[in-house]
Design a protein around this motif. Structure first.
Motif, PDB file in Angstrom:
ATOM      1  N   HIS A 150       0.901  -1.191  -0.061  1.00  0.00           N
ATOM      2  CA  HIS A 150      -0.012   0.015   0.082  1.00  0.00           C
ATOM      3  C   HIS A 150       0.836   1.364  -0.102  1.00  0.00           C
ATOM      4  CE1 HIS A 150       0.925  -0.365   4.329  1.00  0.00           C
ATOM      5  NE2 HIS A 150       0.757   0.734   4.359  1.00  0.00           N
ATOM      6  N   GLU A 178      -3.474   4.125  -2.158  1.00  0.00           N
ATOM      7  CA  GLU A 178      -4.018   2.994  -2.766  1.00  0.00           C
ATOM      8  C   GLU A 178      -3.434   1.573  -2.097  1.00  0.00           C
ATOM      9  OE1 GLU A 178      -2.525   3.605  -6.876  1.00  0.00           O
ATOM     10  OE2 GLU A 178      -0.644   2.740  -6.522  1.00  0.00           O
ATOM     11  N   THR A 188      -8.563   2.176  -3.635  1.00  0.00           N
ATOM     12  CA  THR A 188      -8.637   3.127  -2.753  1.00  0.00           C
ATOM     13  C   THR A 188      -8.729   2.506  -1.162  1.00  0.00           C
ATOM     14  OG1 THR A 188     -10.935   3.526  -2.534  1.00  0.00           O
ATOM     15  CG2 THR A 188      -9.718   4.484  -4.259  1.00  0.00           C
TER      16      THR A 188
END
Length: 107
Positions: A35, A39, A63
């Motif tokens: 991550h 995102e 997201t």
């Protein structure tokens, strides 16, 4: 359902298209997650016994908000599955094997 201005709007229906190719699915027995601040990247991998190299079969980028909703949906569905079919037995946690995770061409 009401919007931010308090006005009512009809429920929206989403039509989802599923091609034959996608409907067949892709088998994965390992997922790796990375991550950034904007995102989550989820790589679904097929690891074969005795084969020193594994390939990413699918990469999904979402997201942070969607990742959290996905986590909740998975939790809810696992609870429903276990209520119908019994507890899922985990074999001691994470798999124990060396994983090199890099760009194509790295050994």
């Amino acid at each position: 359902m009401s919007d931010e201005k308090g006005q009512n709007r009809p429920d929206q229906q989403i039509n989802v298209e599923l091609s034959e190719e996608v409907a067949e699915g892709v088998y994965s027995n390992l997922a790796m997650i990375a991550h950034s601040n904007s995102e989550f990247v989820i790589d679904f991998i097929r690891l074969m016994p005795g084969v020193p190299k594994a390939k990413v079969k699918s990469r999904i980028i979402v997201t942070p908000d969607h990742a959290k909703r996905l986590l909740a949906a998975l939790k809810e569905n696992i609870e429903k599955y276990e209520a119908a079919f019994g507890k899922i037995n985990q074999n001691g946690g994470a798999p124990e094997f060396p994983i090199t995770f890099g760009t194509p061409g790295e050994a």
